[in-house]
Scaffold this active site. Structure first.
Site, PDB file in Angstrom:
ATOM      1  N   ARG A 177      35.796  31.074  38.909  1.00 24.75           N
ATOM      2  CA  ARG A 177      34.896  30.018  38.044  1.00 24.75           C
ATOM      3  C   ARG A 177      35.412  28.710  38.620  1.00 24.75           C
ATOM      4  NH1 ARG A 177      33.413  34.201  37.368  1.00 24.75           N
ATOM      5  NH2 ARG A 177      32.960  35.255  35.442  1.00 24.75           N
ATOM      6  N   SER A 227      30.471  34.655  27.683  1.00 30.17           N
ATOM      7  CA  SER A 227      31.898  34.794  27.506  1.00 30.17           C
ATOM      8  C   SER A 227      32.442  33.212  27.362  1.00 30.17           C
ATOM      9  CB  SER A 227      32.546  35.232  28.873  1.00 30.17           C
ATOM     10  OG  SER A 227      32.475  36.667  28.855  1.00 30.17           O
ATOM     11  N   GLU A 297      35.340  28.458  29.228  1.00 28.71           N
ATOM     12  CA  GLU A 297      34.440  28.476  30.493  1.00 28.71           C
ATOM     13  C   GLU A 297      33.255  27.813  30.355  1.00 28.71           C
ATOM     14  OE1 GLU A 297      31.848  32.295  32.068  1.00 28.71           O
ATOM     15  OE2 GLU A 297      34.158  32.626  32.030  1.00 28.71           O
TER      16      GLU A 297
END
Length: 304
Positions: A177, A227, A297
């Protein structure tokens, strides 16, 4: 009061009227379906418009933000002051041999479909990710044991000096990420993916399998940003949240999904504050119970 409305005329010199929205509702442009308005929303349909928009913003000290499909974004209830540049119209996809080049606004599911049509394997993992190519490269998006770093060859970016650069896979420095693009604040213009020739039926079968798995396990019937938390090292965010007894935990219209504890969802009439309050409560409880710090996230923009 919209203090940046007066700058609309500057953008009108390079945009059609339909490409400019004043006081645009960001809740209509992000998957969470929450958030206040942005002063000016621009949707360029070519790179020159994008570059000229950034020049106008910098010359007039207008804050600006570049977004893609809004699938991994949370806009606060006070909205965004300044300009949001949404790149959804830059969405061309071209396949040559075993390579696919896609502009930043192209949806991952469409790139996956193009790969399947060309009997190219490697992009099946992205068939259900709702984001765009630009956002996917920005955060090295992934799912089902696949990620962008496995298939990307290079990306064309706009750097902080508004110069177009081509970065190789190695130069992109893709990690979990994260990427050089994120670190430097560059803007992805396009990406080229190198895939592997394969059997079309097998590729389609894998796409169907992953689609079914996603529909069975994720709360797709509710607005969310996928998510919500990054995977903490050595753990799975969803399992930690479930083990903390937080499935179904609700504040206002936002809650932890009963179907998948890794998702904060908007059950209807939720606000960005509701979502953020749920996120903060989850972080506090998981930290208290397991000593693990969860990091969002989802990208958060705007003011309260």
């Amino acid at each position: 009061m919209n203090q940046y409305k007066k700058y609309k005329n500057l953008f009108s010199k390079i945009y059609e009227e339909s490409q400019i929205q004043v006081d645009a509702k960001m809740s209509e442009h992000i998957y969470f379906k929450v958030g206040g308005p942005v002063d000016i929303l621009l949707t360029p349909n070519n790179i020159q418009q994008l570059k000229e928009s950034i020049t106008i913003c910098k010359e007039n000290e207008i804050p600006f933000y570049v977004i893609g499909n809004g699938s991994n974004l949370l806009v606060k209830d006070g909205g965004i002051r300044g300009v949001v540049i949404k790149l959804c119209e830059l969405n061309k996809i071209k396949r040559v041999g075993n390579k696919i080049t896609a502009e930043c606004g192209a949806l991952l599911k469409d790139v996956s479909a193009e790969a399947t049509a060309g009997s190219l394997s490697g992009f099946q993992f992205a068939c259900g990710i709702p984001g765009s190519v630009g956002g996917a490269v920005f955060m090295n998006a992934g799912a089902y044991d696949g990620e962008i770093s496995f298939v990307i060859e290079k990306a064309e970016v706009l750097d902080d000096k508004q110069e177009i650069r081509v970065l190789s896979k190695e130069e992109l420095n893709l990690g979990y990420r994260q990427s050089l693009v994120m670190e430097k604040g560059y803007i992805v213009l396009s990406a080229t993916f190198e895939l592997t020739p394969g059997d079309k039926e097998q590729i389609q079968s894998r796409v169907s399998e992953l689609t079914t798995r996603r529909e069975d396990r994720q709360p797709l019937e509710y607005p969310s940003a996928g998510s919500t938390f990054k995977r903490p090292e050595g753990h799975f965010a969803g399992k930690l949240i479930e083990d903390a007894g937080l499935k179904g935990f609700t504040i206002g219209g936002a809650c932890i999904s009963e179907k998948h504890a890794g998702f904060v969802i908007n059950k209807g009439q939720g606000t960005a504050k509701d979502v953020l309050d749920v996120i903060h409560h989850v972080q506090d409880e998981v930290k208290k119970q397991f000593g693990v710090e969860l990091q969002p996230e989802v990208r958060i923009l705007g003011e309260d």
